[in-house]
Design a protein around this motif. Structure first.
Motif, short mmCIF file in Angstrom:
data_model
loop_
_atom_site.label_atom_id
_atom_site.label_comp_id
_atom_site.label_asym_id
_atom_site.label_seq_id
_atom_site.Cartn_x
_atom_site.Cartn_y
_atom_site.Cartn_z
N ALA A 209 0.81 -1.23 0.00
CA ALA A 209 0.00 0.00 0.00
C ALA A 209 0.85 1.28 0.00
N HIS A 210 1.84 1.35 0.88
CA HIS A 210 2.67 2.57 0.93
C HIS A 210 3.47 2.73 -0.35
N PHE A 211 4.05 1.64 -0.81
CA PHE A 211 4.87 1.71 -2.03
C PHE A 211 4.03 2.21 -3.20
N ARG A 212 2.81 1.70 -3.27
CA ARG A 212 1.94 2.06 -4.37
C ARG A 212 1.58 3.54 -4.31
N ALA A 213 1.29 4.02 -3.10
CA ALA A 213 0.89 5.41 -2.95
C ALA A 213 2.05 6.38 -3.19
N GLU A 214 3.24 5.99 -2.73
CA GLU A 214 4.37 6.91 -2.79
C GLU A 214 5.07 6.94 -4.14
N TYR A 215 5.09 5.79 -4.80
CA TYR A 215 5.78 5.74 -6.09
C TYR A 215 4.75 5.64 -7.20
N ALA A 216 4.05 6.74 -7.40
CA ALA A 216 2.99 6.74 -8.41
C ALA A 216 3.58 7.15 -9.75
N ARG A 218 4.63 6.21 -13.98
CA ARG A 218 5.59 5.34 -14.66
C ARG A 218 7.03 5.64 -14.31
N GLY A 219 7.33 6.92 -14.12
CA GLY A 219 8.70 7.33 -13.86
C GLY A 219 9.24 6.74 -12.57
N ALA A 220 8.35 6.48 -11.63
CA ALA A 220 8.77 6.01 -10.31
C ALA A 220 8.80 4.49 -10.21
N LEU A 221 8.36 3.84 -11.27
CA LEU A 221 8.16 2.39 -11.20
C LEU A 221 9.44 1.61 -10.91
N ALA A 222 10.51 1.96 -11.62
CA ALA A 222 11.76 1.22 -11.45
C ALA A 222 12.26 1.33 -10.02
N ASN A 223 12.18 2.54 -9.49
CA ASN A 223 12.61 2.81 -8.13
C ASN A 223 11.76 2.02 -7.13
N ARG A 224 10.46 2.02 -7.35
CA ARG A 224 9.56 1.29 -6.47
C ARG A 224 9.87 -0.20 -6.48
N GLN A 225 10.07 -0.73 -7.68
CA GLN A 225 10.32 -2.16 -7.80
C GLN A 225 11.62 -2.55 -7.13
N GLN A 226 12.61 -1.68 -7.24
CA GLN A 226 13.91 -1.95 -6.61
C GLN A 226 13.76 -2.01 -5.09
N LYS A 227 13.02 -1.05 -4.55
CA LYS A 227 12.80 -1.01 -3.10
C LYS A 227 12.00 -2.24 -2.64
N LEU A 228 10.97 -2.54 -3.40
CA LEU A 228 10.13 -3.69 -3.05
C LEU A 228 10.95 -4.98 -3.09
N ASN A 229 11.80 -5.09 -4.08
CA ASN A 229 12.64 -6.28 -4.24
C ASN A 229 13.53 -6.46 -3.02
N LYS A 230 14.12 -5.36 -2.61
CA LYS A 230 15.00 -5.40 -1.46
C LYS A 230 14.22 -5.79 -0.20
N TYR A 231 13.05 -5.21 -0.07
CA TYR A 231 12.22 -5.50 1.09
C TYR A 231 11.79 -6.96 1.12
N MET A 232 11.35 -7.46 -0.04
CA MET A 232 10.94 -8.87 -0.13
C MET A 232 12.08 -9.79 0.28
N HIS A 233 13.29 -9.45 -0.15
CA HIS A 233 14.42 -10.29 0.20
C HIS A 233 14.77 -10.23 1.68
N SER A 234 14.55 -9.05 2.28
CA SER A 234 14.82 -8.99 3.72
C SER A 234 13.77 -9.81 4.48
N LEU A 235 12.55 -9.85 3.96
CA LEU A 235 11.52 -10.68 4.59
C LEU A 235 11.88 -12.16 4.46
N LEU A 236 12.29 -12.53 3.27
CA LEU A 236 12.62 -13.93 3.01
C LEU A 236 13.78 -14.39 3.89
N ARG A 237 14.76 -13.52 4.02
CA ARG A 237 15.92 -13.84 4.85
C ARG A 237 15.49 -14.01 6.31
N PHE A 238 14.60 -13.13 6.76
CA PHE A 238 14.12 -13.25 8.14
C PHE A 238 13.40 -14.58 8.35
N GLY A 239 12.59 -14.95 7.37
CA GLY A 239 11.84 -16.21 7.46
C GLY A 239 12.76 -17.41 7.51
#
Ligand code: ADP
Ligand code: MG
Length: 316
Positions: A209-216, A218-239
C-alpha cells in the motif's frame, strides 16, 4: 543453513572498516547478500571498485557456502523440518498443502474486503496454538500499514478457540508503518525483537500500500520495484533465519484503462511474484463465504477452496 554464517563482512578479503561502512550504508549487511551479487552490481551499490567487489564476492561465496551442489535427499531431509501453520479452515489448509509453510513467503492478494486482514488476524492467534493443534507455539509480529489491526477482533477469535484473549494479545507485537521507508526500517526492530522472543510469524498487512501510494506514475516504477525487491528479500531472509512463516497481503491493480487487462493482477508484478513462494488470490462469494485460489506454488497443484469469515473468525 544460515546459522553456518559466522563471519562478519569485515572478515572478507580486501574489506576494511571503510568499505564495510560503505556496504552497510547501502544496507548490505550479510555475507549471503554479497555472495549472490555480481561484481558490477555490488560495485555500484556500495560505491567501490569492481575488482574489490569481485574479491569480496569470492570470499563471501566461500564463507557462505554457496554455489555448491546438494543432493535431492539432503534437501528432502531439510524440507521435512519445515512446519505448517493452520488457517483454521481445513479446506484452505488443504489447498496450501497443510497450511502456511515456515521459511517461505505466502502472499494473499485480493480486492477490498476479500478477507485478507481477517485471515492475518486469525494467523496471529493460530500461531500460538501448540504444534499438534496446527500452531507453532510461538509469537507474532504484525506490521500494520493501513491501521486495520484490531485487538477486539483477535479477542473474538481467541475466545472461539478457547484461549485467553489477554494472554494471546500479549504475544502479538504490532508496529504501525507510516511510510514505505519506515516499513523497511522496521525490519531492524523486528530482528532485535526476534532475539528476545520466538517469532513464529511475521505479518505485513499491507505489503504494497505505501509503495503504491508513494511511487505513483511510470517514472517512479523502477525505483519502487527496486525497493520492493530489497524489502521482499529482507523478509525472506528473516523467514529463513528464524524458521518462521511470512505472510503478506497485497491489493489488486485497478485497471480502468485496460479493457483486456487482467483485473485481478496483484501490485508489484514480477518482483513480488517471484519472491513469494505461495500466492493466494482471495475473492468474495455469497455472504460470509470467500474463495481462495492458489495461483503459484512450486509443488502444489492450482486449485480453489471455499472458506468462511464469521464472528468466530476463519473457518470452513
Ligand atoms: P481486506 O481484504 O480489505 O483486508 P478484511 O479482511 O478487512 O478485508 O475483511 C473485511 C470483511 O470481513 C468484512 O466486510 C466482513 O465481511 C468480514 N468481517 C469483519 N469483521 C467481522 C466480524 N466481526 N464478524 C464477521 N465478519 C466480519
Ligand atoms: Mg485489509
Amino acid at each position: 543453513m544460515s546459522e553456518e554464517i559466522t563471519k562478519e563482512i569485515e572478515d572478507l578479503p580486501g574489506v576494511g572498516p571503510a568499505t564495510a561502512e560503505k556496504l552497510r550504508s547501502a544496507s548490505i549487511t550479510d555475507l549471503m547478500e554479497i555472495a549472490v551479487s555480481s561484481p558490477s552490481e555490488l560495485a555500484e551499490l556500495a560505491d567501490i571498485s569492481e575488482s574489490l567487489a569481485a574479491k569480496a564476492i569470492r570470499g563471501a561465496r566461500e564463507a557462505a557456502d554457496v554455489g555448491g551442489f546438494e543432493t535431492g535427499d539432503v534437501i528432502f531431509q531439510r524440507r521435512k523440518s519445515l512446519k505448517k501453520l493452520t488457517t483454521n479452515s481445513s479446506k484452505l489448509d488443504e489447498l496450501l498443502g497443510g497450511g502456511l509453510e515456515t521459511g517461505s513467503i505466502t502472499e494473499l492478494y485480493g480486492a477490498f474486503a476479500s478477507g485478507k486482514t481477517q485471515l492475518m488476524h486469525q494467523l496471529c492467534v493460530n500461531v500460538q496454538l501448540k504444534e499438534d493443534e496446527g500452531g507453532l507455539g510461538r509469537e507474532t509480529v504484525y506490521i500494520d500499514t493501513e491501521n486495520t489491526f484490531r485487538p477486539e477482533r483477535v479477542s473474538q477469535m481467541a475466545l472461539a478457540l478457547g484461549m485467553d484473549p489477554s494472554e494471546v494479545l500479549k504475544r502479538i507485537h504490532v508496529a504501525r508503518a507510516f511510510n514505505s521507508n519506515h516499513q523497511m526500517l522496521l525490519m531492524d526492530s523486528v530482528s532485535d525483537l526476534s532475539k528476545e522472543c520466538s517469532i513464529g510469524i511475521l505479518i505485513v498487512d499491507s505489503l504494497t500500500a505505501h509503495f503504491r501510494a508513494e511511487y505513483a506514475g511510470r517514472g517512479a516504477l523502477a525505483n519502487r520495484q527496486q525497493k520492493l525487491n530489497k524489502y521482499m528479500h529482507s523478509l525472506l531472509r528473516f523467514g529463513d533465519l528464524n524458521s518462521c512463516v511470512i505472510a503478506v497481503t497485497n491489493q489488486v491493480q485497478a485497471q480502468p484503462d485496460a479493457f483486456f487487462g487482467d483485473p485481478t493482477r496483484p501490485i508489484g508484478g514480477h518482483i513480488v511474484g517471484h519472491t513469494a513462494t505461495y500466492r493466494v488470490y482471495l475473492r468474495r462469494s455469497k455472504g460470509e463465504h470467500r474463495i481462495a485460489r492458489l495461483v503459484d506454488s512450486p509443488c502444489l497443484p492450482e486449485g480453489e477452496a471455499i472458506f468462511r469469515i464469521t464472528q468466530e473468525g476463519v473457518g470452513d
